[in-house]
Structures are given as C-alpha cells and as structure tokens.
Design an enzyme around this catalytic site. Structure first.
Site, PDB file in Angstrom:
ATOM      1  N   ASP A 172      38.729  79.453  45.264  1.00  0.00           N
ATOM      2  CA  ASP A 172      38.647  79.489  46.729  1.00  0.00           C
ATOM      3  C   ASP A 172      37.251  79.969  47.135  1.00  0.00           C
ATOM      4  O   ASP A 172      36.810  81.040  46.720  1.00  0.00           O
ATOM      5  CB  ASP A 172      39.728  80.422  47.285  1.00  0.00           C
ATOM      6  CG  ASP A 172      39.846  80.313  48.791  1.00  0.00           C
ATOM      7  OD1 ASP A 172      40.857  79.736  49.258  1.00  0.00           O
ATOM      8  OD2 ASP A 172      38.937  80.790  49.497  1.00  0.00           O
ATOM      9  N   ASN A 180      30.496  77.486  57.860  1.00  0.00           N
ATOM     10  CA  ASN A 180      30.818  76.417  58.813  1.00  0.00           C
ATOM     11  C   ASN A 180      30.463  76.821  60.237  1.00  0.00           C
ATOM     12  O   ASN A 180      29.875  76.046  60.988  1.00  0.00           O
ATOM     13  CB  ASN A 180      32.319  76.113  58.749  1.00  0.00           C
ATOM     14  CG  ASN A 180      32.581  74.778  58.087  1.00  0.00           C
ATOM     15  OD1 ASN A 180      31.671  73.999  57.859  1.00  0.00           O
ATOM     16  ND2 ASN A 180      33.834  74.517  57.779  1.00  0.00           N
ATOM     17  N   HIS A 185      29.560  71.886  60.456  1.00  0.00           N
ATOM     18  CA  HIS A 185      30.410  71.230  59.457  1.00  0.00           C
ATOM     19  C   HIS A 185      29.636  70.374  58.466  1.00  0.00           C
ATOM     20  O   HIS A 185      30.023  70.265  57.316  1.00  0.00           O
ATOM     21  CB  HIS A 185      31.476  70.369  60.146  1.00  0.00           C
ATOM     22  CG  HIS A 185      32.514  71.197  60.816  1.00  0.00           C
ATOM     23  ND1 HIS A 185      33.521  71.819  60.114  1.00  0.00           N
ATOM     24  CD2 HIS A 185      32.686  71.548  62.112  1.00  0.00           C
ATOM     25  CE1 HIS A 185      34.269  72.506  60.947  1.00  0.00           C
ATOM     26  NE2 HIS A 185      33.785  72.361  62.168  1.00  0.00           N
ATOM     27  N   ASP A 189      30.130  70.739  54.643  1.00  0.00           N
ATOM     28  CA  ASP A 189      30.574  69.629  53.786  1.00  0.00           C
ATOM     29  C   ASP A 189      29.666  69.493  52.565  1.00  0.00           C
ATOM     30  O   ASP A 189      30.131  69.283  51.449  1.00  0.00           O
ATOM     31  CB  ASP A 189      30.570  68.307  54.563  1.00  0.00           C
ATOM     32  CG  ASP A 189      31.784  68.180  55.471  1.00  0.00           C
ATOM     33  OD1 ASP A 189      32.662  69.077  55.402  1.00  0.00           O
ATOM     34  OD2 ASP A 189      31.847  67.218  56.250  1.00  0.00           O
ATOM     35  N   ASP A 215      38.740  74.472  51.504  1.00  0.00           N
ATOM     36  CA  ASP A 215      37.704  75.070  50.646  1.00  0.00           C
ATOM     37  C   ASP A 215      38.332  75.573  49.352  1.00  0.00           C
ATOM     38  O   ASP A 215      37.907  76.550  48.771  1.00  0.00           O
ATOM     39  CB  ASP A 215      36.970  76.200  51.381  1.00  0.00           C
ATOM     40  CG  ASP A 215      37.880  77.368  51.700  1.00  0.00           C
ATOM     41  OD1 ASP A 215      39.111  77.175  51.746  1.00  0.00           O
ATOM     42  OD2 ASP A 215      37.365  78.484  51.896  1.00  0.00           O
TER      43      ASP A 215
HETATM   44 MG   LIG Z   1      38.086  80.390  51.382  1.00  0.00          MG
END
Ligand SMILES: [Mg+2]
Length: 305
Positions: A172, A180, A185, A189, A215
């Site tokens: 994670d 972000n 974004h 990305d 994510d």
């Molecule tokens: Mg996260």
C-alpha cells in the site's frame, strides 16, 4: 501479453515467435519450450494469455496430452494446437478438449495468425465470462483484482498439490492521497506507474504482480525457497520503493509503500485469512512509520493512507 510456444521443431518455433512479435508488437513476452513435460511445468507456474501447443510435441499427440492434463487448471489460458496434419478428427478432438483453434503449421499468414490470436483470446474471455478490460489495469498494464484472485486460487491449488509454499505480498503506497492532492491526478498516476515498475523489477518473471486497488498492489511469490525468502522479498520491495525519490516530469517526489506478507501454508491455508494476515502486517509497518515520524494520528491517517 504472455505467450508460451511449446514446439519442438526449432526453425518453426523461431518463425512463429517472429510472427507473434509482428502481430502483437506491444509488451509481448514469449517463453519457448520443446517438450510436453516442460510445457506442463511452465503452465503450472506461470500465467499465459495464450499457449501454442505443437500437436506432435516430443511424442505423437504430445500436445493433446498436455491439453488433457491441464484443461481444468489453466482456466484463463487460451490454447491453440499447431499441427502438421490437416486431420478433421484431431481438430475436433482438440476443440473438444478446450483448445480455441487448430491451425496447420506452414499454411497460415501473418494476417491469419493475428486473427487466430484475437479470436482465441476473445473466445476464451467469453468462455470465462470476462472482457479483457475486466482483467487488466489500463494504467499500469498489470493484472487487476479479478485476475489476481483467479491466479492466487490457481497458484494456491498447485502449491498445496506439490507441497510447496507460496508467498503473498500486499503493498500500500504511503502518502498517496497527499501526492494526488498536492500535485494532481496526472502526477499521481505516473507515480503509480513507476511504483508498479519497481515492484515488477524486484520479482521474478514467474511471480505475479497486480494492482488490486487505487494505490494498492499485491504479488504472489511462486515456489519460494522458504518462508524466509518471502520475508526477504518483502523487505527488498519496501526498500526499493523508497530508496530513491521518483522523478515525474521534473517533479521530485519522495514516496514509499508499506508491505505486508503471509506464507501459505504457514500462516493459513485459507486465502481470505492469508490476505488478512498480510494486510495486518502491512498496517503494522505503516503504523510504525507514523509513530517514527511523530505526527498526530489524525494528520497521519490523512497523509499516509
Ligand atoms: Mg495508501
């Protein structure tokens, strides 16, 4: 796209691989084997979208034997039989055994091969009730949660059957929401794409890496030498993801991820429990980082998630 070419006539195998590369120029990975036994072993431990199987692979009808033995365990792979004989019965048998097509070796053009690849994959996906987009993440090109779950199920069945271990990693990204919000974004990305590349770089080609959420990534380590090997790969990935900052169009971003792992059968034989065990460990690592940074929990919950 991953192809397996199981063909014992070397010049023909070379020719076919060249044609595949011309038909599908983007991101093609081709493994080549020359015996039925090798084909079974590769299909057992790797995920292929399409497998070309020589009808006469190392013994008469060797390709058909492979098909018989694997029909139920490689649910997501499309098979095409390559044959030197225009034999109606053999073609019918191949299709009955689950092959998507039966083609005559030296009689097809590049156009026909490309049609065969598209049709076979379309038929396979229709058979399993999915669409290509339903299996892959368009941003990173990795498999998505649906494909990952199916691959994990297959891999765990094989691991149990062969008395082998299996490693599950959940990854994670830290501070992704922050990236972000701060940079937008588009940058977020690209960060995910670079993270995906680093994870893939730390695993073997026989392992499976997927993007299973916004994510969140996950990996299956196939046939790890030991549980310690799984722990070592977990650490290696966590380090690789934070070792050097990410450069995204000139913006330098320090980012990293928290990684948790679990080993089958040591931690559990049940896949949901295995996932939970890896998740718990991942959050433990994330919380340790929060404490080390000495920020308030509310602030960090917002920033580190
Ligand atoms: Mg996260």
């Amino acid at each position: 796209m991953r192809f397996l070419v199981a063909e014992n006539e070397q010049p023909y195998a070379d020719h076919l691989q060249k044609m595949i590369k011309k038909c599908c120029p983007e991101n093609v990975k081709i493994d080549h084997v020359t015996t039925a036994q090798e084909a079974k072993a590769h299909l057992d431990t790797n995920y292929y979208e399409l497998c070309f199987l020589g009808y006469d692979l190392d013994n008469p009808a060797g390709g058909m034997d492979v098909l018989k033995s694997l029909h139920n365990t490689t649910a997501l792979t499309a098979f095409v039989i390559l044959s030197s004989h225009a034999n109606k019965e053999a073609a019918f048998d191949a299709l009955t055994l689950g092959a998507m097509d039966y083609i005559i070796k030296d009689r097809f053009t590049e156009f026909e091969l490309s049609k065969c690849v598209s049709y076979s994959m379309y038929l396979k996906l229709r058979e399993v009730g999915l669409q290509k987009e339903a299996l892959h993440d368009s941003l990173t090109g990795l498999g998505n949660k649906g494909l990952f779950d199916a691959q994990l199920k297959q891999a765990s069945q094989r691991a149990k059957r062969d008395n082998e271990k299996l490693g599950l990693l959940v990854i994670d990204v830290d501070k992704f929401k922050y990236v972000n919000d701060k940079y937008g974004h588009k940058v977020g990305d690209q960060l995910l794409q670079q993270i995906a590349e680093r994870i893939v770089g730390e695993t073997r080609s026989s392992d499976v890496v997927a993007r299973i959420g916004g994510d969140e990534f996950a990996a299956i380590l196939i046939k790890p030498k030991s549980a310690d090997h799984v722990y070592a790969v977990r650490e290696k990935i966590e380090k690789a993801l934070s070792a050097t900052p990410y450069n995204i169009d000139g913006i330098v971003i320090k980012a990293g991820a928290s990684v948790g792992c679990a080993v089958l059968p040591d931690d559990s034989e049940d896949l949901d429990k295995l996932f939970s065990a890896a998740d718990v460990q991942m959050y433990k690592h994330k919380n340790t980082k929060k404490v080390l940074m000495g920020h308030s929990r509310d602030y960090l919950d917002q920033v580190l998630r």
